[in-house]
Design an enzyme around this catalytic site. Structure first.
Site, PDB file in Angstrom:
ATOM      1  N   ASP A   1       5.953  -7.105  -1.873  1.00 28.91           N
ATOM      2  CA  ASP A   1       5.118  -6.123  -2.553  1.00 28.91           C
ATOM      3  C   ASP A   1       5.500  -6.199  -4.036  1.00 28.91           C
ATOM      4  O   ASP A   1       6.573  -6.688  -4.400  1.00 28.91           O
ATOM      5  CB  ASP A   1       5.317  -4.709  -1.986  1.00 28.91           C
ATOM      6  CG  ASP A   1       4.146  -3.799  -2.370  1.00 28.91           C
ATOM      7  OD1 ASP A   1       3.377  -4.163  -3.284  1.00 28.91           O
ATOM      8  OD2 ASP A   1       4.003  -2.721  -1.766  1.00 28.91           O
TER       9      ASP A   1
HETATM   10  C1  BGC Z   1       1.071  -1.789  -3.406  1.00 25.31           C
HETATM   11  C2  BGC Z   1       0.437  -2.961  -2.686  1.00 25.31           C
HETATM   12  C3  BGC Z   1      -0.456  -3.723  -3.639  1.00 25.31           C
HETATM   13  C4  BGC Z   1       0.355  -4.158  -4.831  1.00 25.31           C
HETATM   14  C5  BGC Z   1      -0.459  -4.905  -5.863  1.00 25.31           C
HETATM   15  C6  BGC Z   1       1.743  -2.210  -4.690  1.00 25.31           C
HETATM   16  O1  BGC Z   1       2.153  -1.111  -5.441  1.00 25.31           O
HETATM   17  O2  BGC Z   1       2.010  -1.163  -2.558  1.00 25.31           O
HETATM   18  O3  BGC Z   1      -0.303  -2.500  -1.571  1.00 25.31           O
HETATM   19  O4  BGC Z   1      -1.042  -4.813  -2.980  1.00 25.31           O
HETATM   20  O5  BGC Z   1       0.901  -3.015  -5.470  1.00 25.31           O
HETATM   21  O6  BGC Z   1      -1.341  -4.038  -6.508  1.00 25.31           O
END
Ligand code: BGC
Length: 804
Positions: A221
């Site tokens: 993530d």
């Molecule tokens: C989120 C993810 C997301 C990523 C990119 C993170 O803060 O938890 O679900 O894909 O950011 O935006």
């Protein structure tokens, strides 16, 4: 050319470069091996692309709770194919979706973004989504692996959960989608049983890649990777975003110094190249069978608007319909009440946001119906922050001497450049961003203007400064709170009806270490007579109309990312508004526009409750279709709906000493409600259509169950036949560690009036198994399989004998 040969051609530094973002959203191109830049983008309801603005629009489908409420794998698969089409149009290779964490507590901030409380339903819907997207030659990353079921302290929290609950509940949908062939998985921020997920060797290497045979790539993530060696050795393949971060040179040094073996790096590279091959980004290799499939011969483009409308109507869940008020017939006037009636909440907040180029509000959708007079009354506006203005917005990128470096048009007064600036903006010279809009007031009086964001702002009206100061984030906010839950500063200005003004908001900006972060909104609200007057006006409108339709919603401050909900109550004075409207007109329909459960203290006072979730860009058209009976509300609850927050058996999402303990084990959702002996407002699986059904016969052969149902009503209809399996009970052990019953299958059937249809479902072997210290074990005995309309409305039963 084969991938092993390509790996041999790369030196260590090129290999390592491939494992970290070149920027916010992509992995670098390596022309020496014919590899293009690999672009990733958020979903899950669209494809946002590499920008975070309306300048780069995307289709916006209904949110995941809504998609799951259709229980329709064929529809979700088609949605997946549409998303692949969008991704290819926008140059995106990998969609960062679907979110398959579970509805453990309705307070979870991203509940709307997860499919359901049930691992089987989530797994089936998730698998259909993954298959649909990947059939279009675009990768997926089911996320967030694993136990990221709430938001509070998400970067640091440790989830303590038993091996049994992990396997039977939280890992189960991941296992299902991995076995369906997902090309990626996203590692979560949180820790599980003491180890942060990006370093979790047991879960990533042993379980995911070992036991389940996952051959795709594990991506962190965003900013979740905190270590060099432990994460590389723990099974993570790609650390996003970049170019800075804990890998890069540090990983290269770790390999050179023998702290991480080069074989690990080779395997990471192998997985990235395999992905690149699958999505058609590895030009030196033979074309992969999947690449280009979306626009391949014989496949017509999918009409996104039509699918968004169809999916929304199929997801709408009719919870209550006293006296058969819906569908509306012979109605000449409707009082349409609520702020969300004019400005629908079509999606939840956070990284799940996309920017459709067109949104149909309930007001527009209903007004498009001929022969019905629609009168709108605001009632009350629950939003905490002011809404952005829409129109022709100019975004100016200025240097320190106020020289314009670039100008970009926007459709709303929201500035969002996250990760990268527009390509024609020189980040080193950029000093500030200014939004400008010419605005013509519709009413004379005290208008409110606001800036939402963190840092210094200057707001002007016709060149005159009305605010010049700093807006600060509260202490201890989530690191991305400036973006996800920004503080707001308001000013009041006197404006005159019909006299246009130039509004502007300016904010210092720049790109730090190559990464841009510009996020602020210029908000506006018309003069308001105050809530008491607005509610009184709505009540008068309701009393004067044949039917009152109140659209009640949560807000961006309630359902988003980076924080959990603090209450299940509808925000603001909406409960009071509904109760007063229902008193004025007994023919009141409440449309609940929320991604997750809300309390409904007025439930018994209103005739009908239609849950429209976050319905996506075709919200209003789908609502008109369903209210007037052109389409049936096809949804069934993917999550149990409580009457009161205090009844919810598993609610808590607040870490204590850095931990949240899942001590309820496998008992979440309906399993927990049944065990607690409590009745919710509506059970998992509940939803009314516009016709009636009889459940006629059930027969079992082996693990296959066949049921006949008949449409006993007067209109064609669609039924979701649900199969629940009750394990045998050991005497003296009422729980035997197993829930009373589990969803073990479902099917969507369509039937004409009087028609009988037969549906056959094979119960998966896993439904007869439990996780033990020795692995999966089948529990023999006589299982009861029941077919029905919800977990509490079971109509037919048969025995499935399972021998040791
Ligand atoms: C989120 C993810 C997301 C990523 C990119 C993170 O803060 O938890 O679900 O894909 O950011 O935006």
């Amino acid at each position: 050319m084969d991938i092993e040969e390509l790996i041999r051609k790369l030196d260590l530094s090129a290999k390592v470069r491939l494992l970290t973002g070149a920027d916010m959203w992509s992995l670098p191109a390596l022309p020496e091996i014919g590899l293009d830049r690999l672009v990733m983008s958020d979903g899950p309801i669209g494809v946002r692309g590499e920008q975070w603005t309306s300048a780069d629009p995307s289709i916006a489908l209904p949110s995941p709770t809504a998609l799951a409420a259709t229980w329709d794998v064929e529809l979700v698969r088609r949605a997946g194919r549409l998303l692949a089409q969008e991704a290819r149009r926008k140059g995106v290779h990998v969609l960062l979706a679907p979110t398959i964490n579970l509805h453990r507590s309705p307070l979870g901030g991203r509940h709307f973004e997860c499919f359901s409380e049930d691992p089987h339903l989530t797994g089936e819907i998730g698998a259909a989504y993954v298959e649909g997207v990947q059939e279009g030659g675009v990768g997926t990353t089911p996320k967030h692996f694993v136990a990221n079921d709430f938001e509070t302290d998400r970067f640091t929290v440790n989830v303590k959960v038993s091996e049994k609950a992990l396997r039977e509940v939280y890992l189960a949908p991941f296992e299902r989608v991995v076995r369906a062939g997902a090309w990626g998985v996203m590692a979560a921020y949180n820790s599980v049983n003491g180890t942060t997920m990006t370093e979790h060797r047991t879960l990533q290497r042993d379980v995911l890649k070992g036991e389940w045979g996952f051959d795709g790539f594990v991506v962190s993530d965003w900013t979740a990777t905190r270590s060099t060696e432990a994460s590389a050795e723990g099974g993570l393949d790609v650390a996003m975003p970049g170019p800075s971060g804990p890998w890069g040179e540090k990983l290269e040094a770790a390999v050179r110094e023998g702290r991480v073996s080069e074989e690990i790096v080779d395997d990471q590279v192998r997985r990235v190249l395999r992905l690149a091959h699958r999505v058609g980004a590895l030009r030196s290799a033979d074309p992969s069978p999947s690449a280009g499939a979306a626009d391949g011969p014989g496949r017509a483009p999918i009409d996104g608007t039509a699918l968004a409308r169809e999916a929304a109507a199929r997801s709408f869940t009719l919870l209550r319909n006293e006296g058969g008020l819906l569908p509306l017939t012979g109605v000449r006037s409707v009082a349409l009440i609520g702020s969300a009636a004019a400005e629908a909440r079509i999606m939840g907040g956070g990284s799940a946001q996309v920017f459709p180029d067109r949104v149909v509000s309930p007001l527009e959708g209903l007004r498009a119906r001929a022969g019905v007079e629609i009168r709108h009354a605001l009632g009350t506006d629950p939003r905490v922050r002011l809404a952005p203005l829409t129109g022709r917005v100019r975004a100016l990128f200025l240097d320190a001497g106020d020289e314009i470096l670039a100008e970009h048009p926007l459709a709303t007064t929201e500035a969002r450049w996250v990760g990268s600036l527009p390509p024609d903006v020189d980040g080193d010279r950029l000093a500030s961003v200014e939004l400008r809009i010419r605005y013509t007031p519709a009413v004379t009086g005290a208008h409110e203007l606001s800036v939402a964001g963190a840092g210094a702002f200057t707001v002007t009206v016709d060149g005159e400064t009305v605010f010049d100061g700093t807006v600060r984030l509260p202490e201890g906010s989530d690191p991305v709170a400036a973006f996800l839950a920004p503080p707001e500063q308001r000013v009041t200005v006197a404006l005159t009806e019909g006299v246009p003004v130039e509004l502007s908001a300016r904010h210092p900006a720049g790109a730090f270490g190559g990464m841009a972060f510009v996020a602020f909104t210029l908000g506006h609200a018309d003069p308001s007579p105050g809530d008491d007057a607005l509610i009184a006006e709505a009540v008068r409108a309701a009393a004067d109309a044949d039917v009152a339709v109140v659209v009640a919603s949560t807000t961006l401050e309630v359902e988003s990312e980076g924080f959990d909900r603090t209450s299940l109550a509808l925000p603001g004075r909406q409960d009071e508004l509904i109760a007063k409207v229902a008193e004025a007109n007994p023919r009141t329909v409440v449309v609940v526009n929320a991604g997750s459960p809300v309390e409904m203290p007025w439930l018994e006072q209103v005739s009908a409750v239609l849950l429209t979730w976050f319905p996506g860009q075709e919200a209003g058209n789908a609502l008109a279709d369903v209210l007037f009976g052109d389409a049936e509300p096809g949804g069934r609850l993917p999550t149990t709906w409580p009457l009161r927050e205090t009844d919810v058996p598993v609610l808590d999402v607040t870490p204590v000493d850095g931990e949240v303990v899942y001590d309820e084990g496998v008992f979440i959702g309906y399993r927990a409600w049944e065990r607690a002996g409590r009745a919710p407002a509506f059970w998992f699986g509940h939803g009314l259509g516009y016709t009636t059904w009889s459940y006629d016969t059930i027969a079992v052969t082996g693990r296959t169950v066949t049921v006949a149902v008949t449409n006993t009503g007067e209109r064609p209809g669609r039924e979701i036949v649900q199969f629940y399996l009750s394990p045998p009970r050991s005497p003296g052990e009422p729980d035997a560690g197993r829930p009373a019953r589990l969803l073990a299958g479902f099917d969507v059937v369509d039937a004409e009036p009087g028609q009988t249809v037969i549906t056959t479902v094979t119960v998966p072997e896993r439904a007869f198994q439990v996780w033990t210290a020795g692995g999966w074990a089948t529990v023999p005995g006589d299982y009861t399989v029941e077919a029905g309309r919800s977990v509490a409305d079971r109509r037919l039963a048969a025995v499935v004998p399972v021998r040791a």
